[in-house]
Write an enzyme that holds these catalytic residues in place. Structure first.
Site, mmCIF file in Angstrom:
data_model
loop_
_atom_site.group_PDB
_atom_site.id
_atom_site.type_symbol
_atom_site.label_atom_id
_atom_site.label_comp_id
_atom_site.label_asym_id
_atom_site.label_seq_id
_atom_site.Cartn_x
_atom_site.Cartn_y
_atom_site.Cartn_z
ATOM 1 N N CYS A 1 13.276 -19.436 80.650
ATOM 2 C CA CYS A 1 14.077 -19.973 81.753
ATOM 3 C C CYS A 1 13.930 -21.495 81.909
ATOM 4 O O CYS A 1 14.718 -22.125 82.615
ATOM 5 C CB CYS A 1 13.733 -19.272 83.055
ATOM 6 S SG CYS A 1 13.949 -17.489 82.962
ATOM 7 N N HIS B 1 15.736 -23.707 89.009
ATOM 8 C CA HIS B 1 16.001 -22.454 88.297
ATOM 9 C C HIS B 1 16.360 -21.381 89.325
ATOM 10 O O HIS B 1 15.699 -21.240 90.356
ATOM 11 C CB HIS B 1 14.769 -22.047 87.490
ATOM 12 C CG HIS B 1 14.898 -20.702 86.862
ATOM 13 N ND1 HIS B 1 16.054 -20.273 86.246
ATOM 14 C CD2 HIS B 1 14.015 -19.664 86.743
ATOM 15 C CE1 HIS B 1 15.879 -19.049 85.794
ATOM 16 N NE2 HIS B 1 14.660 -18.653 86.084
ATOM 17 N N ASN C 1 19.605 -14.206 87.921
ATOM 18 C CA ASN C 1 18.796 -15.087 87.077
ATOM 19 C C ASN C 1 19.348 -15.054 85.650
ATOM 20 O O ASN C 1 19.237 -14.042 84.958
ATOM 21 C CB ASN C 1 17.343 -14.596 87.104
ATOM 22 C CG ASN C 1 16.421 -15.432 86.241
ATOM 23 O OD1 ASN C 1 16.866 -16.233 85.430
ATOM 24 N ND2 ASN C 1 15.128 -15.224 86.403
HETATM 25 N N1 COA Z 1 14.837 -1.782 95.272
HETATM 26 C C1 COA Z 1 14.049 -1.235 96.189
HETATM 27 N N2 COA Z 1 12.709 -1.306 96.147
HETATM 28 C C2 COA Z 1 12.152 -1.984 95.138
HETATM 29 C C3 COA Z 1 12.923 -2.564 94.124
HETATM 30 C C4 COA Z 1 14.323 -2.447 94.208
HETATM 31 N N3 COA Z 1 15.144 -2.982 93.293
HETATM 32 N N4 COA Z 1 12.106 -3.147 93.247
HETATM 33 C C5 COA Z 1 10.853 -2.960 93.672
HETATM 34 N N5 COA Z 1 10.881 -2.238 94.817
HETATM 35 C C6 COA Z 1 9.765 -1.788 95.631
HETATM 36 C C7 COA Z 1 8.458 -1.804 94.893
HETATM 37 O O1 COA Z 1 8.322 -0.657 94.114
HETATM 38 C C8 COA Z 1 7.464 -1.890 96.023
HETATM 39 O O2 COA Z 1 7.268 -0.599 96.511
HETATM 40 P P1 COA Z 1 5.796 -0.040 96.815
HETATM 41 O O3 COA Z 1 5.246 -0.997 97.848
HETATM 42 O O4 COA Z 1 6.059 1.320 97.304
HETATM 43 O O5 COA Z 1 5.084 -0.122 95.496
HETATM 44 C C9 COA Z 1 8.199 -2.664 97.108
HETATM 45 O O6 COA Z 1 9.583 -2.663 96.711
HETATM 46 C C10 COA Z 1 7.717 -4.082 97.319
HETATM 47 O O7 COA Z 1 7.524 -4.671 96.070
HETATM 48 P P2 COA Z 1 6.993 -6.133 95.944
HETATM 49 O O8 COA Z 1 6.699 -6.404 94.512
HETATM 50 O O9 COA Z 1 5.940 -6.416 96.938
HETATM 51 O O10 COA Z 1 8.244 -6.979 96.429
HETATM 52 P P3 COA Z 1 8.395 -8.530 96.456
HETATM 53 O O11 COA Z 1 8.623 -8.980 97.835
HETATM 54 O O12 COA Z 1 7.326 -9.205 95.658
HETATM 55 O O13 COA Z 1 9.761 -8.719 95.674
HETATM 56 C C11 COA Z 1 10.486 -9.346 93.492
HETATM 57 C C12 COA Z 1 9.862 -8.253 94.355
HETATM 58 C C13 COA Z 1 10.526 -8.836 92.071
HETATM 59 C C14 COA Z 1 11.900 -9.613 94.001
HETATM 60 C C15 COA Z 1 9.624 -10.622 93.595
HETATM 61 O O14 COA Z 1 8.275 -10.318 93.371
HETATM 62 C C16 COA Z 1 10.068 -11.680 92.622
HETATM 63 O O15 COA Z 1 11.126 -12.229 92.723
HETATM 64 N N6 COA Z 1 9.187 -12.020 91.652
HETATM 65 C C17 COA Z 1 9.514 -13.028 90.680
HETATM 66 C C18 COA Z 1 10.489 -12.472 89.669
HETATM 67 C C19 COA Z 1 11.112 -13.550 88.840
HETATM 68 O O16 COA Z 1 11.532 -14.553 89.338
HETATM 69 N N7 COA Z 1 11.207 -13.300 87.521
HETATM 70 C C20 COA Z 1 11.825 -14.197 86.623
HETATM 71 C C21 COA Z 1 11.017 -15.429 86.415
HETATM 72 S S1 COA Z 1 11.866 -16.539 85.395
#
Ligand code: COA
Length: 311
Positions: A109, A233, A263
């Site tokens: 990215c 980004h 993304n």
């Molecule tokens: N829909 C509903 N629930 C979801 C889900 C979805 N699409 N994806 C994950 N969950 C659930 C998880 O399983 C978790 O459940 P649990 O607590 O029962 O295990 C819950 O939602 C919370 O997950 P969590 O990881 O704490 O959420 P978050 O606030 O961290 O958000 C992301 C998750 C992935 C959106 C966030 O961590 C993120 O953006 N990370 C960076 C990703 C990124 O930018 N990647 C590319 C980099 S270039």
């Protein structure tokens, strides 16, 4: 400092739109969850890097008024080339009728900013004209049964023509970084699908974005107050908010396209840059900060003085 400036630009998204509503029929998720946690409402999918790059590249060259024989180098930032080899850049080169060197660059990215900094070094070394494209088709490496990742990514391409000029430099400061110790938190094996430890990526992304941006601004001899536009980004609105807060930059100064692109990896920054330019958000002499992060963990930032051709 390199004396290169952007003289043409274009963005391209594949036709097929995948909405959050449609994703709810594929995995256990909701529009509310995706929007609240990421800021993404829809994304474009089913793109191919060579096709998207060809369209964006052709339009950027037309805008710059550059014929194929006058392009000296093609740099294609991508992490999802159509084939293992040849480089997708070679196919795009042929599609566009270019007669120059062409190479894929993979910094995931952060790829477009890595490409921009690299292009400016070539310009500084005497090369006249470079076509730089950021393009990714992440829909091809998504596990569509993994709700942790499938809601976040999309496909697209953005291109710029960079030309040598005898005038003032436009790249004022930059920072390129990689922390390979974090390679295991976000990866895709050969022939595999994206694997991500979301929370850890989130945490490291905010730190990497702020650090890269600060380093680039320090080297440019500017502060956050001097910036007219930030092109971050487009991974997650909350990552952008948290890193801009650390940097003391108001969100109004950010270009945001992720709500309808998701993304798009190496395409994300050029898509947001082109959107801001076309919305008339930058004027001659304005300072723009581009800042990205990605798997690796890679990060990259560049401070650019906007110097489009006049007339
Ligand atoms: N829909 C509903 N629930 C979801 C889900 C979805 N699409 N994806 C994950 N969950 C659930 C998880 O399983 C978790 O459940 P649990 O607590 O029962 O295990 C819950 O939602 C919370 O997950 P969590 O990881 O704490 O959420 P978050 O606030 O961290 O958000 C992301 C998750 C992935 C959106 C966030 O961590 C993120 O953006 N990370 C960076 C990703 C990124 O930018 N990647 C590319 C980099 S270039």
């Amino acid at each position: 400092m390199p004396h290169g400036r952007i003289t043409g630009w274009a963005a391209h998204l594949p036709e097929r739109v995948l909405t959050n509503a449609e994703l709810t029929t594929m995995v256990d998720t909701s529009d509310e969850w995706i929007t609240a946690r990421s800021g993404i409402r829809s994304r474009h999918v089913d793109g191919r890097v060579t096709e998207m790059s060809t369209v964006a590249g052709r339009e950027a060259m037309a805008m710059a008024g550059v014929t194929p024989d006058r392009v000296d180098l093609l740099l294609l930032a991508t992490t999802t080339p159509d084939q293992q080899f040849p480089a997708s850049a070679s196919v795009v080169q042929h599609n566009l009728g270019l007669t120059c060197g062409a190479v894929d660059m993979n910094a995931v990215c952060s790829g477009f900013v890595y490409g921009l900094v690299t292009a400016m070094q070539f310009i500084n070394g005497g090369v006249e004209r470079i076509l730089l494209i950021g393009s990714d088709a992440l829909s091809s490496i998504i596990d569509w049964e993994d709700r942790n990742t499938c809601v976040l990514f999309g496909d697209g391409a953005g291109a710029v023509v960079i030309e040598r000029t005898g005038d003032q430099p436009s790249l004022l400061g930059w920072d390129l970084m990689s922390d390979g110790s974090a390679a295991g938190i976000l990866y895709c094996d050969q022939g595999g699908k994206i694997v991500m430890h979301g929370r850890e990526v989130f945490r490291q992304a905010v730190l990497a974005m702020a650090s890269a941006a600060e380093n680039a601004m320090t080297r440019a001899g500017i502060t956050a107050d001097d910036l007219a536009l930030v092109v971050p980004h487009q991974a997650n609105i909350r990552i952008i908010e948290a890193s801009l807060k650390r940097l003391g930059i108001p969100m109004e100064r950010a270009s945001l396209v992720l709500a309808h692109t998701g993304n798009t990896s190496a395409a994300s920054i050029p898509l947001a840059l082109v959107d801001a330019i076309e919305a008339g958000r930058v004027a001659q002499g304005d300072l723009i900060l581009m800042v990205g992060f990605g798997a690796g963990m890679s990060s990259a930032a560049a401070v650019l003085r906007w110097d489009p051709p006049t007339g």
